[in-house]
Scaffold this motif. Structure first.
Motif, PDB file in Angstrom:
ATOM      1  N   THR A  24     -14.405  16.682 -12.592  1.00 55.37           N
ATOM      2  CA  THR A  24     -16.320  16.776 -13.622  1.00 55.37           C
ATOM      3  C   THR A  24     -17.275  16.471 -12.662  1.00 55.37           C
ATOM      4  OG1 THR A  24     -15.337  17.437 -15.263  1.00 55.37           O
ATOM      5  CG2 THR A  24     -16.872  17.146 -15.897  1.00 55.37           C
ATOM      6  N   LEU A  70     -21.951  19.821 -19.217  1.00 62.98           N
ATOM      7  CA  LEU A  70     -21.053  20.688 -20.430  1.00 62.98           C
ATOM      8  C   LEU A  70     -20.532  21.529 -19.235  1.00 62.98           C
ATOM      9  CD1 LEU A  70     -21.615  20.311 -24.350  1.00 62.98           C
ATOM     10  CD2 LEU A  70     -19.463  19.410 -22.533  1.00 62.98           C
ATOM     11  N   ILE A  71     -21.970  22.189 -18.361  1.00 60.73           N
ATOM     12  CA  ILE A  71     -21.960  23.123 -17.680  1.00 60.73           C
ATOM     13  C   ILE A  71     -20.930  23.260 -16.462  1.00 60.73           C
ATOM     14  CG2 ILE A  71     -23.003  24.505 -15.591  1.00 60.73           C
ATOM     15  CD1 ILE A  71     -23.646  25.331 -18.422  1.00 60.73           C
ATOM     16  N   LEU A  85     -18.357  20.427 -16.347  1.00 57.60           N
ATOM     17  CA  LEU A  85     -16.811  20.696 -17.412  1.00 57.60           C
ATOM     18  C   LEU A  85     -16.648  22.512 -17.188  1.00 57.60           C
ATOM     19  CD1 LEU A  85     -14.221  19.064 -18.417  1.00 57.60           C
ATOM     20  CD2 LEU A  85     -15.830  19.685 -20.669  1.00 57.60           C
ATOM     21  N   ALA A  86     -17.110  22.910 -17.743  1.00 54.57           N
ATOM     22  CA  ALA A  86     -16.472  24.171 -17.703  1.00 54.57           C
ATOM     23  C   ALA A  86     -16.540  24.930 -16.431  1.00 54.57           C
ATOM     24  CB  ALA A  86     -17.807  25.276 -18.213  1.00 54.57           C
ATOM     25  N   ILE A  87     -16.956  24.725 -15.554  1.00 48.62           N
ATOM     26  CA  ILE A  87     -16.806  24.862 -13.960  1.00 48.62           C
ATOM     27  C   ILE A  87     -15.525  24.380 -13.794  1.00 48.62           C
ATOM     28  CG2 ILE A  87     -17.658  24.723 -11.360  1.00 48.62           C
ATOM     29  CD1 ILE A  87     -20.534  25.305 -12.774  1.00 48.62           C
ATOM     30  N   TYR A  88     -15.508  23.116 -13.516  1.00 47.13           N
ATOM     31  CA  TYR A  88     -14.447  22.429 -13.188  1.00 47.13           C
ATOM     32  C   TYR A  88     -12.957  23.261 -14.262  1.00 47.13           C
ATOM     33  CZ  TYR A  88     -10.345  18.974 -13.107  1.00 47.13           C
ATOM     34  OH  TYR A  88      -9.169  18.765 -13.447  1.00 47.13           O
ATOM     35  N   LEU A  89     -13.201  23.501 -15.407  1.00 46.33           N
ATOM     36  CA  LEU A  89     -11.860  24.400 -16.285  1.00 46.33           C
ATOM     37  C   LEU A  89     -11.646  25.292 -15.595  1.00 46.33           C
ATOM     38  CD1 LEU A  89     -12.581  22.899 -19.731  1.00 46.33           C
ATOM     39  CD2 LEU A  89     -10.857  22.839 -18.179  1.00 46.33           C
ATOM     40  N   VAL A  90     -12.379  26.283 -15.116  1.00 46.52           N
ATOM     41  CA  VAL A  90     -12.274  27.369 -14.981  1.00 46.52           C
ATOM     42  C   VAL A  90     -11.783  27.159 -13.479  1.00 46.52           C
ATOM     43  CG1 VAL A  90     -13.797  29.590 -13.639  1.00 46.52           C
ATOM     44  CG2 VAL A  90     -14.185  28.876 -16.347  1.00 46.52           C
TER      45      VAL A  90
END
Length: 105
Positions: free
Chosen positions: A23, A83-84, A86-91
């Motif tokens: 992240t 947070l964006i 983090l979302a990109i990492y999770l995707v």
């Protein structure tokens, strides 16, 4: 009596650190590619993607007939950018897991 720690709890810590490092890397990459330093041209420095969380600059104020400077830092936009990331990492992690994951048998 000596009880051993279950292996699923000990394997969580490296996964959390790997996720945090990923992240931070994505956040740093997005921030680096969105960095705009036009101070010599128009007097503005902007940092942040997708939201600008830091800006600084100078300019000439015609009403007062003087140069003015400003500096803005918005922590909520910084948190939103993180947070964006983090979302990109999770995707990315969830979509690439079948390609690079270990085969469980």
């Amino acid at each position: 009596m000596n009880k051993m720690i279950p292996t699923n709890r000990t394997s969580m810590v490296p996964a959390i650190f790997k996720g945090l490092a990923g992240t931070i890397f994505i956040f740093a990459f997005l921030t680096a590619i969105s960095y705009q330093n036009d101070l010599p041209v128009d007097g503005k420095l902007v940092i942040g993607f997708p939201w600008e969380f830091y800006s600084e600059g100078t300019g000439y104020n015609l009403e007062r007939d003087e140069y003015a400077s400003f500096e803005n830092f918005e922590p909520l936009k910084l948190i939103g950018n993180f947070l964006i990331a983090l979302a990109i990492y999770l995707v990315l992690h969830l979509s690439l897991r079948p390609l690079f994951g270990k085969n469980k048998r």
